[in-house]
Design an enzyme around this catalytic site. Structure first.
Site, mmCIF file in Angstrom:
data_model
loop_
_atom_site.group_PDB
_atom_site.id
_atom_site.type_symbol
_atom_site.label_atom_id
_atom_site.label_comp_id
_atom_site.label_asym_id
_atom_site.label_seq_id
_atom_site.Cartn_x
_atom_site.Cartn_y
_atom_site.Cartn_z
ATOM 1 C CE LYS A 179 -3.519 2.481 2.626
ATOM 2 N NZ LYS A 179 -4.485 2.429 3.734
ATOM 3 C CE LYS A 232 -6.042 2.002 -0.564
ATOM 4 N NZ LYS A 232 -6.328 2.224 0.805
HETATM 5 C C1 PBG Z 1 -7.419 3.421 5.698
HETATM 6 C C2 PBG Z 1 -7.687 3.355 4.242
HETATM 7 C C3 PBG Z 1 -7.504 4.332 3.254
HETATM 8 C C4 PBG Z 1 -8.009 3.792 2.068
HETATM 9 C C5 PBG Z 1 -8.454 2.507 2.362
HETATM 10 N N1 PBG Z 1 -8.234 2.248 3.696
HETATM 11 C C6 PBG Z 1 -7.024 5.715 3.344
HETATM 12 C C7 PBG Z 1 -5.619 6.000 3.646
HETATM 13 O O1 PBG Z 1 -4.772 5.111 3.814
HETATM 14 O O2 PBG Z 1 -5.338 7.178 3.788
HETATM 15 C C8 PBG Z 1 -8.062 4.496 0.747
HETATM 16 C C9 PBG Z 1 -9.113 4.011 -0.198
HETATM 17 C C10 PBG Z 1 -9.405 4.908 -1.335
HETATM 18 O O3 PBG Z 1 -8.757 5.947 -1.577
HETATM 19 O O4 PBG Z 1 -10.345 4.568 -2.069
HETATM 20 N N2 PBG Z 1 -6.112 3.401 6.087
#
Ligand code: PBG
Length: 307
Positions: A179, A232
């Protein structure tokens, strides 16, 4: 003929639809930065999940907006929390698709970071038991999958241990493994009211220049017991998806995030792009790169277009 020989095939079954649940009854609140998406109360969510199921979607992924936040994000493991209640309601309706729940603290902490703070910095190890507790409570509510997204080191191992100890051996872990610290999460933080109040997430999310580290993160999560691993965002990281597909045999998910959705939806609203064509082309690219599962806010539209 093209359909017969297609090298890549999309189906509704491989799509997961992310949803935002809040408290209240009969509430449907449009999300300005994500046209077509809403924050909904549990009763409305049950209806939407039903519709997703009828469309043949593979699963839903739930995010919560708690009524109150605090320093440690205790709403995340509240037995009566907004997502826990929603899962119980969905379970009762028995929709016949996979119910996944996000496990993170950022939507539940008043500072908006994904872990607890110590001297202004996120403390990785102090966060682990809290994530494990959140995961166990979501499993107890009836989640099929818990999806840890905080990017704390050791989160998968901590969660697996606690799930097993609590008797939730059949609950799977879908790990947000690779991520990245991405600006494409902007609209989501709006939707989930989860933007960090100070600093950024680069201390725990990955640097966008890295591929090898992404593979290392995936290997670590698999060794800790992840059942599904995730890359992601998706569209700007197709090379990472491809590399992960070639290296690992585990089910691979790709999360086409809020910013990817917003780009296409906004351009389509202006009549600059053909929405159906660009969404399906993008999903095709993500699957072609090697994803088995695509998490996308376009899941319902795509399912309709594919049928
Ligand atoms: C929580 C999380 C996030 C997303 C999914 N889980 C936000 C982040 O990490 O700031 C992002 C999902 C999206 O942008 O569609 N940590």
């Amino acid at each position: 003929m093209r359909a017969l020989i297609a090298e890549t095939r999309l189906s509704a079954r491989q799509l997961v639809y992310p949803m935002f649940v809040r408290d209240g009854q009969g509430v449907r609140e449009p999300i300005a930065s994500m046209p077509g998406q809403e924050r909904v109360s549990a009763d409305e969510l049950v209806r939407d999940v039903d519709r997703a199921s009828e469309l043949g979607i593979g699963g839903v992924l739930l995010f919560g907006l708690p009524a109150e936040k605090d320093g440690v994000g205790s709403g995340a493991w509240d037995e009566d929390g907004v997502v826990q209640r929603a899962i119980r309601a969905v379970r009762q309706a028995d929709p016949g698709l996979v119910v996944a729940a996000d496990v993170c603290l950022c939507g539940y902490t008043d500072h908006g970071h994904c872990g607890v703070l110590r001297d202004g910095d996120v403390d990785n190890d102090e966060t682990l038991p809290l994530l494990a507790r959140a995961a166990a409570s979501l499993a107890a509510a009836g989640a099929d999958i818990v999806a840890p997204s905080s990017m704390m080191d050791g989160q998968v191992a901590a969660i697996r241990l606690q799930l097993d100890e609590a008797g939730h051996r059949d609950v799977a872990i879908m790990a947000y493994a690779a991520k990245y610290a991405s600006a494409f999460y902007g609209p989501f933080r709006d939707a989930a009211d989860s933007a960090p109040q100070s600093g950024d997430r680069r201390g725990y999310q990955m640097d966008p220049s890295h591929v090898r580290q992404g593979l290392a993160e995936i290997a670590t999560d698999l060794s800790e017991g992840a059942d599904v691993v995730m890359v992601k965002p998706a569209l700007a990281y197709l090379d990472v998806i491809r590399a992960a597909r070639e290296r690992f045999d585990a089910p691979l998910a790709a999360y086409s995030v809020s910013g990817e959705y917003a780009m296409l939806a906004a351009a389509a609203e202006r009549g600059w792009l053909d929405h159906e064509a660009v969404v399906l082309e993008s999903l095709n690219a993500i699957v072609r790169a090697g994803a088995d599962i695509v998490i996308t806010y376009s899941a319902l539209d795509a399912a309709r277009w594919l049928s």
